[in-house]
Design a protein around this motif. Structure first.
Motif, short mmCIF file in Angstrom:
data_model
loop_
_atom_site.label_atom_id
_atom_site.label_comp_id
_atom_site.label_asym_id
_atom_site.label_seq_id
_atom_site.Cartn_x
_atom_site.Cartn_y
_atom_site.Cartn_z
N CYS B 44 0.84 -1.19 0.00
CA CYS B 44 0.00 0.00 0.00
C CYS B 44 0.88 1.25 0.00
N PRO B 45 0.73 2.09 -1.02
CA PRO B 45 1.59 3.27 -1.12
C PRO B 45 1.50 4.21 0.08
N VAL B 46 0.39 4.18 0.84
CA VAL B 46 0.34 5.05 2.02
C VAL B 46 0.45 4.24 3.32
N GLU B 47 0.79 2.96 3.16
CA GLU B 47 1.07 2.07 4.31
C GLU B 47 0.01 2.10 5.39
N ILE B 48 -1.22 1.91 4.98
CA ILE B 48 -2.31 1.80 5.95
C ILE B 48 -2.03 0.60 6.86
N ASP B 49 -2.34 0.73 8.13
CA ASP B 49 -2.20 -0.42 9.04
C ASP B 49 -3.36 -1.38 8.76
N ILE B 50 -3.19 -2.17 7.73
CA ILE B 50 -4.28 -3.01 7.23
C ILE B 50 -4.78 -4.02 8.27
N PRO B 51 -3.85 -4.80 8.91
CA PRO B 51 -4.36 -5.76 9.90
C PRO B 51 -5.17 -5.07 11.00
N ALA B 52 -4.78 -3.88 11.40
CA ALA B 52 -5.49 -3.20 12.48
C ALA B 52 -6.91 -2.84 12.06
N PHE B 53 -7.09 -2.31 10.86
CA PHE B 53 -8.45 -1.92 10.50
C PHE B 53 -9.30 -3.15 10.22
N ILE B 54 -8.66 -4.20 9.69
CA ILE B 54 -9.43 -5.42 9.43
C ILE B 54 -9.86 -6.07 10.75
N SER B 55 -8.98 -6.01 11.72
CA SER B 55 -9.33 -6.62 13.00
C SER B 55 -10.51 -5.86 13.64
N ALA B 56 -10.54 -4.56 13.45
CA ALA B 56 -11.67 -3.78 13.97
C ALA B 56 -12.98 -4.20 13.28
N ILE B 57 -12.91 -4.42 11.98
CA ILE B 57 -14.12 -4.84 11.27
C ILE B 57 -14.56 -6.23 11.76
N ARG B 58 -13.58 -7.10 12.00
CA ARG B 58 -13.89 -8.43 12.49
C ARG B 58 -14.64 -8.36 13.81
N GLU B 59 -14.23 -7.37 14.62
CA GLU B 59 -14.91 -7.19 15.92
C GLU B 59 -16.13 -6.30 15.81
N LYS B 60 -16.52 -6.00 14.59
CA LYS B 60 -17.69 -5.16 14.31
C LYS B 60 -17.55 -3.75 14.88
N ASP B 61 -16.33 -3.35 15.15
CA ASP B 61 -16.12 -1.98 15.61
C ASP B 61 -15.77 -1.16 14.38
N PHE B 62 -16.81 -0.90 13.55
CA PHE B 62 -16.55 -0.27 12.26
C PHE B 62 -16.02 1.15 12.40
N LYS B 63 -16.44 1.80 13.49
CA LYS B 63 -16.00 3.16 13.72
C LYS B 63 -14.48 3.19 13.90
N ARG B 64 -13.98 2.26 14.71
CA ARG B 64 -12.53 2.19 14.90
C ARG B 64 -11.86 1.86 13.57
N GLY B 65 -12.50 0.98 12.82
CA GLY B 65 -11.94 0.59 11.52
C GLY B 65 -11.65 1.81 10.65
N ILE B 66 -12.65 2.66 10.51
CA ILE B 66 -12.46 3.82 9.63
C ILE B 66 -11.48 4.81 10.25
N GLU B 67 -11.47 4.86 11.58
CA GLU B 67 -10.50 5.79 12.20
C GLU B 67 -9.07 5.37 11.91
N VAL B 68 -8.82 4.06 11.96
CA VAL B 68 -7.47 3.58 11.62
C VAL B 68 -7.13 4.00 10.19
N ILE B 69 -8.06 3.74 9.28
CA ILE B 69 -7.78 4.05 7.87
C ILE B 69 -7.52 5.54 7.68
N ARG B 70 -8.38 6.35 8.30
CA ARG B 70 -8.26 7.80 8.11
C ARG B 70 -6.93 8.37 8.60
N ARG B 71 -6.28 7.65 9.50
CA ARG B 71 -4.97 8.13 9.93
C ARG B 71 -3.96 8.13 8.78
N TYR B 72 -4.20 7.27 7.81
CA TYR B 72 -3.24 7.13 6.71
C TYR B 72 -3.78 7.63 5.38
N ASN B 73 -5.09 7.54 5.23
CA ASN B 73 -5.68 7.76 3.92
C ASN B 73 -6.84 8.74 4.02
#
Ligand SMILES: Cc1cc2nc3c(=O)[nH]c(=O)nc-3n(C[C@H](O)[C@H](O)[C@H](O)COP(=O)(O)OP(=O)(O)OC[C@H]3O[C@@H](n4cnc5c(N)ncnc54)[C@H](O)[C@@H]3O)c2cc1C
Ligand SMILES: Cc1cc2nc3c(=O)[nH]c(=O)nc-3n(C[C@H](O)[C@H](O)[C@H](O)COP(=O)(O)OP(=O)(O)OC[C@H]3O[C@@H](n4cnc5c(N)ncnc54)[C@H](O)[C@@H]3O)c2cc1C
Ligand code: SF4
Ligand code: SF4
Ligand code: FES
Lengths: 281, 453
Positions: B44-73
């Motif tokens: 990923c050219p902007v090096e999103i912490d992919i495992p972290a946001f995916i793990s949030a989605i797995r735990e259904k914490d979608f809000k955290r998921g998008i927050e992780v992504i937004r830090r990078y993208n």
């Protein structure tokens, strides 16, 4: 939004409009044009900056009612606004001290020669202006040109004003009687083509200002491409002025006619459905 | 990812890919191995912490998921849709070695769409202004990202855009059916909510030069003007009527809404039999737009083979489902016109692939055979190059290749205070790489201005 300061009919079907656009007025040079879009659903159309006033922060355009957009533009009044204006676009006319210049304008093309005339005079050239139109009602700004030009020729197809005939007849007379260093022509394609042929025959450098269909006007779409000297050029960034002797006029005439059917449809719809009342929708 | 029925979607410009449902997203997220050394991140050219946001989605914490992504993208809803994931994050995912990689792009889109749907407050904290200002030229992904990062850091940012709408290629190039306008509008609103001013209809290089901007008091300038100039093939017939460059065709339809002519004033010609030359994303977009404008037959004409096609996999598949036929190993050599100067056919060389050369690259060569494709419209999509309009107006700016701006890793040009990034520095690339460049340059601009003080 760009406010219309003044609007006036200057000839049959020809309107003059002064628009508040300080950032464009401050940087406009002879030969530059703008692209405007009247409102949200409008088309982007190119129009030459016929004059500009830095102090007042205004630009002047002159346009002929040719179809939907120009007709709708003509329906706007002083105080109304135009949604988008981008400019100044295009290369400025390469103007220097060249000696004797002849400017040839046909129809609405005439007015767009005005800033070129002013700039040429500033560089102390001797300038002869030939303005032509089908009939006297269609002549524009002849008085403004007359005040500055060293010599003026008016020509109409039907002889209702000035000499009867075509601008090329007048141009022929001028070049046979005096040495001319450059000819600059703006007008209908066939007129510019005739000027190109005449000057080629007399071996006089000539410039024409081409008016192909444009979309964005900054060199990104290729809509305005024209063949000059066998090469493809983009009129909005490489032109709009080119060496008259190198232009493929047949190609540009053909490309200009490409959307005829749609232009008719659009105009018809405009005239029948809203007759200018749906302005600024 | 599910997509709308091909026969139905061919008739409109609504989005094709449907995105994941909550259930699908959680199920897909569970496939991720949460690698200690996640290879996906290196892709990923902007090096999103992919495992972290995916793990949030797995735990259904979608809000955290998008927050992780937004830090990078900055533009997750856009990237989730248009990144060439198979060459980037997903191309590197370890699962991909044996099975399908984790659908990272689809998950990213899911998180972003969740945010939009649930209206998760995305209100940025009002940054403290530091009384310094930066001019950004161009409002594509590079410019928007640079502007947002700088605004968040406290700069007063003005974006100058030549067109009457912001967004760059996202607005005038990529069609609605791939990237709905409201998504771009949302992202642009976000940028302006940070205090960024966007000046439309503002052609820098014509109204004023970069020098003028610096003199007017801007402390630095970022150039993100893209690589918008169409490339030609220089074959006979290219200027015939009904030969479009893809950029004109797409601009008419996307920016000017020519598909709704005469409700909108700008027309576009609707070809019946259309040949699109090239096989990148631009070509796919043009071909699928032609389908939607009612073409009976659309060909993609490409001189190499399917292995070399640069377009996103998903777009190629969608195009095929919509009936677009891809002619491989075919290279146009002439566009033939009728007596009115309208396109009537394309003459093509049939190609074959040579053995790899020293660089290992296989090249196409003429096989000696040719064929004629009868069409009434041709759309050229063989690439874009640098537009010289702006660069020509900057004295001594160092360029490379076909007029691209030379920059260092941080986006600094050879002139102090002038930075650049995105397609104008790299040549036509991707949305995410343009964003990455905008972000790096923003940081470099920040330290440049701080050191200048
Ligand atoms: C650089 C440039 C400068 C121009 N400056 C002026 C100007 O100062 N004053 C002015 O009146 N016009 C000027 N034009 C022409 C003007 O842009 C067109 O008249 C206008 O776009 C017509 O739009 P419409 O919707 O009213 O008519 P449409 O319905 O689009 O066209 C009506 C008729 O005009 C012809 N036409 C369409 N587009 C053009 C075009 N670009 N040039 C010439 N004819 C066209 C069509 O073939 C048709 O016959 C300029 C064009 C260019 C490229
Ligand atoms: C049809 C198409 C489809 C694509 N599909 C994909 C895809 O699926 N996935 C992907 O990752 N990438 C895709 N790309 C590539 C991607 O869009 C570009 O790499 C990316 O947009 C580059 O961003 P940028 O900010 O550098 O420039 P751009 O997006 O080109 O934006 C530049 C902006 O600067 C403005 N500008 C130019 N000159 C001036 C000036 N002098 N003054 C003021 N403003 C100016 C332009 O009007 C434009 O708005 C596609 C490109 C196209 C054309
Ligand atoms: S931004 Fe693009 S490359 Fe990065 S993780 Fe998202 S989809 Fe993958
Ligand atoms: S490489 Fe694949 S499996 Fe590993 S963390 Fe990344 S997405 Fe998950
Ligand atoms: S109008 Fe688009 S390139 Fe000239």
């Amino acid at each position: 939004m760009f406010r219309i300061i003044k609007k006036e009919s200057v000839a049959m079907h020809v309107e003059e409009m002064v628009i508040h656009a300080p950032h464009i007025a401050g940087s406009a040079q002879a030969g530059n044009f703008i692209i405007l879009r009247i409102h949200d659903t409008g088309e982007r159309i190119p129009l030459t900056i016929a004059d500009s006033d830095c102090d007042a922060g205004t630009i002047t355009i002159l346009f002929q009612k040719a179809g939907k957009t120009t007709e709708e533009l003509a329906s706007l009044k002083e105080g109304d606004s135009i949604r988008d204006i981008a400019g100044p676009l295009g290369h400025p006319t390469p103007l220097k001290r060249c000696g004797r210049a002849v400017l040839v304008g046909g129809g609405i093309g005439s007015a767009t020669l005005f800033p070129i005339l002013k700039a040429l005079k500033k560089k102390r050239n001797r300038v002869t202006v030939i303005l032509g139109a089908r009939t006297s009602d269609l002549l524009v700004w002849e008085h403004k040109f007359g005040e500055i030009a060293d010599k003026m020729w008016l020509v109409t197809d039907d002889g209702t004003s000035g000499k009867k005939g075509f601008v090329t007849d007048a141009l022929n007379e001028v070049v046979e009687n005096e040495k001319v260093d450059i000819v600059i022509a703006v007008g209908p394609i066939r007129m510019m083509q005739a000027v190109a042929e005449l000057t080629r025959f007399h071996d006089i450098p000539a410039i024409v200002s081409l008016n192909p269909i444009m979309v964005e006007g900054t060199g990104m779409c290729g809509a305005c491409r024209v063949s000059v000297g066998g090469k493809t050029k983009f009129a909005c960034v490489d032109g709009p002025e080119f060496d008259a002797h190198e232009v493929d006029f047949e190609e540009i005439a053909r490309r200009l006619a490409f959307y005829k059917r749609e232009e008719m449809e659009s105009l018809h719809k405009y005239r029948t459905s809203c007759k200018g009342r749906c302005r600024g929708k | 990812m599910r997509a709308r029925n091909a026969e139905k979607r061919k008739k409109d410009f609504k989005e094709v890919a449907l995105g994941l449902t909550e259930k699908e997203a959680v199920r897909e997220a569970k496939r991720c191995l949460q690698c200690k050394k996640p290879m996906c991140v290196t892709g990923c050219p902007v090096e999103i912490d992919i495992p972290a946001f995916i793990s949030a989605i797995r735990e259904k914490d979608f809000k955290r998921g998008i927050e992780v992504i937004r830090r990078y993208n900055m533009l997750p809803a856009v990237c989730g849709r248009v990144c060439p994931q198979e060459n980037q994050c997903q191309g590197k995912c370890v699962l991909g070695k044996k099975n399908a990689p984790v659908a990272i792009g689809a998950l990213e889109r899911f998180a972003a769409d969740f945010e939009a749907k649930k209206g998760v407050p995305k209100k940025p904290e009002k940054p403290k202004l530091n009384r310094r200002s930066v001019a950004v030229i161009g409002s594509g992904p590079a410019g928007l990202t640079a502007a947002a990062v700088l605004a968040k850091t406290g700069y007063k940012v003005t974006v100058f855009e030549a067109l009457h709408e912001a967004g760059g290629v996202l607005t005038y190039g990529i069609p609605e059916f791939r990237l709905p306008r409201k998504i771009i509008e949302r992202e642009i609103d976000f940028v302006t909510s940070l205090g960024v001013e966007i000046k439309l209809n503002w052609v820098v290089g014509k109204i004023q030069t970069i020098d003028d901007l610096l003199k007017e008091g801007y402390d630095a300038v970022f150039i993100g003007v893209g690589a918008g100039s169409p490339r030609f093939m220089e074959i006979p017939g290219e200027n015939l009527n009904n030969v479009y460059f893809a950029s004109e065709y797409l601009t008419r339809v996307n920016l000017m809404k020519a598909g709704s002519f005469p409700k909108y004033d700008t027309p576009v010609k609707r070809g019946k039999r259309v040949a699109v030359v090239g096989a990148g994303n631009v070509a796919m977009d043009a071909a699928r737009t032609a389908v939607r404008l009612g073409a009976e037959k659309v060909y993609i004409v490409y001189r190499r083979t399917s292995a070399e096609m640069p377009a996103r996999l998903e777009e190629v598949e969608h195009a095929k489902e919509e009936g677009v036929e891809i002619l491989f190993l075919s290279s146009p050599k002439e566009i033939i016109g009728d007596k009115h100067g309208h396109v009537s056919a394309v003459r093509c060389d049939a190609m074959r692939m040579c053995e790899p050369d020293e660089s290992g690259r296989r090249r196409p060569e003429c096989s000696g055979n040719e064929f004629i494709l009868e069409v009434d419209q041709v759309i050229m999509a063989i690439g874009q190059t640098a537009n010289p309009l702006l660069t020509r107006s900057v004295k001594k700016l160092r360029l490379w290749g076909a007029g691209y701006i030379e920059v260092d890793e941080e986006g600094a040009t050879n002139i102090p205070g002038i930075f650049a990034g995105g397609d104008i520095a790299t040549g036509a690339a991707t949305v995410i790489s343009a964003m990455g460049a905008g972000k790096r340059a923003a940081r470099a601009i920040d330290s440049y201005i701080k050191n200048k003080k």
